[in-house]
Design a protein around this motif. Structure first.
Motif, PDB file in Angstrom:
ATOM      1  N   SER A   1       0.818  -1.216   0.000  1.00 38.30           N
ATOM      2  CA  SER A   1       0.000   0.000   0.000  1.00 38.30           C
ATOM      3  C   SER A   1       0.851   1.266   0.000  1.00 38.30           C
ATOM      4  O   SER A   1       0.469   2.262  -0.612  1.00 38.30           O
TER       5      SER A   1
ATOM      6  N   ALA B   1      -4.423   9.203   2.792  1.00 36.28           N
ATOM      7  CA  ALA B   1      -4.587   7.807   3.206  1.00 36.28           C
ATOM      8  C   ALA B   1      -3.424   7.326   4.060  1.00 36.28           C
ATOM      9  O   ALA B   1      -3.522   6.285   4.718  1.00 36.28           O
TER      10      ALA B   1
ATOM     11  N   VAL C   1      -3.943   6.267   7.676  1.00 40.19           N
ATOM     12  CA  VAL C   1      -4.375   4.897   7.996  1.00 40.19           C
ATOM     13  C   VAL C   1      -3.125   4.103   8.360  1.00 40.19           C
ATOM     14  O   VAL C   1      -2.141   4.126   7.621  1.00 40.19           O
TER      15      VAL C   1
ATOM     16  N   ARG D   1      -0.303   1.469   8.585  1.00 40.06           N
ATOM     17  CA  ARG D   1       0.203   0.613   7.508  1.00 40.06           C
ATOM     18  C   ARG D   1      -0.389  -0.791   7.580  1.00 40.06           C
ATOM     19  O   ARG D   1      -0.733  -1.369   6.547  1.00 40.06           O
TER      20      ARG D   1
ATOM     21  N   SER E   1      -3.825  -0.651   5.927  1.00 41.23           N
ATOM     22  CA  SER E   1      -3.797  -0.444   4.478  1.00 41.23           C
ATOM     23  C   SER E   1      -3.168  -1.647   3.782  1.00 41.23           C
ATOM     24  O   SER E   1      -3.603  -2.032   2.691  1.00 41.23           O
TER      25      SER E   1
ATOM     26  N   TYR F   1      -4.619  -4.159   0.893  1.00 44.52           N
ATOM     27  CA  TYR F   1      -3.786  -4.516  -0.261  1.00 44.52           C
ATOM     28  C   TYR F   1      -3.733  -6.036  -0.408  1.00 44.52           C
ATOM     29  O   TYR F   1      -3.909  -6.573  -1.498  1.00 44.52           O
TER      30      TYR F   1
END
Length: 137
Positions: A76, A96, A99, A101, A104, A108
């Motif tokens: 991501s 974004a 958010v 990791r 995210s 992903y």
């Protein structure tokens, strides 16, 4: 030709994945400042990149963004940085980054696990100018 990639951002992708090929095409169409080049993870160049960093060389479920001699990003964070580099309205994706990791990357990974179901397996063929942005060595 090989020297020209050193000042670019290199996007490594699964060359056999329809979603990945769609993503490459999407970036190509928006790379108006010629900042990106592309290499499949299956290529010799991609395999060398992976092996030199001790990364997985057989399973190709991760997108990598590499700025030679500086850094590389995965999943991501690579996607968000690509959008940021493209600029314009895509820079808004930087929001974004708030958010975490792990969240995210979970999103992903969900797409990555289901990408073959999502993808329309049509083969993408770049035009002559776009082909110059692919590293095949």
């Amino acid at each position: 030709m090989l020297e020209s990639w050193k000042d670019k951002y290199i996007v490594f992708f699964d060359g056999e994945c329809g979603v990945c090929n769609f993503w490459v095409q999407w970036v190509l169409e928006r790379d108006h400042h010629n900042r990106f080049m592309f290499a499949s993870l299956q290529s010799d160049f991609g395999q060398k990149f992976l092996s030199e960093r001790g990364l997985e060389t057989k399973v190709f479920n991760t997108l990598y963004l590499w700025k030679p001699d500086q850094y590389y990003l995965i999943k991501s964070r690579a996607v968000l940085q690509i959008a940021n580099i493209l600029g314009g309205v895509y820079k808004l994706s930087a929001a974004a980054k708030i958010v975490p990791r792990f969240l995210s990357d979970m999103a992903y990974d969900l797409v990555s696990r289901n990408r073959m179901k999502i993808a329309n397996q049509k083969c993408y063929l770049p035009d002559r100018e776009q082909k110059k942005k692919f590293i095949e060595v």
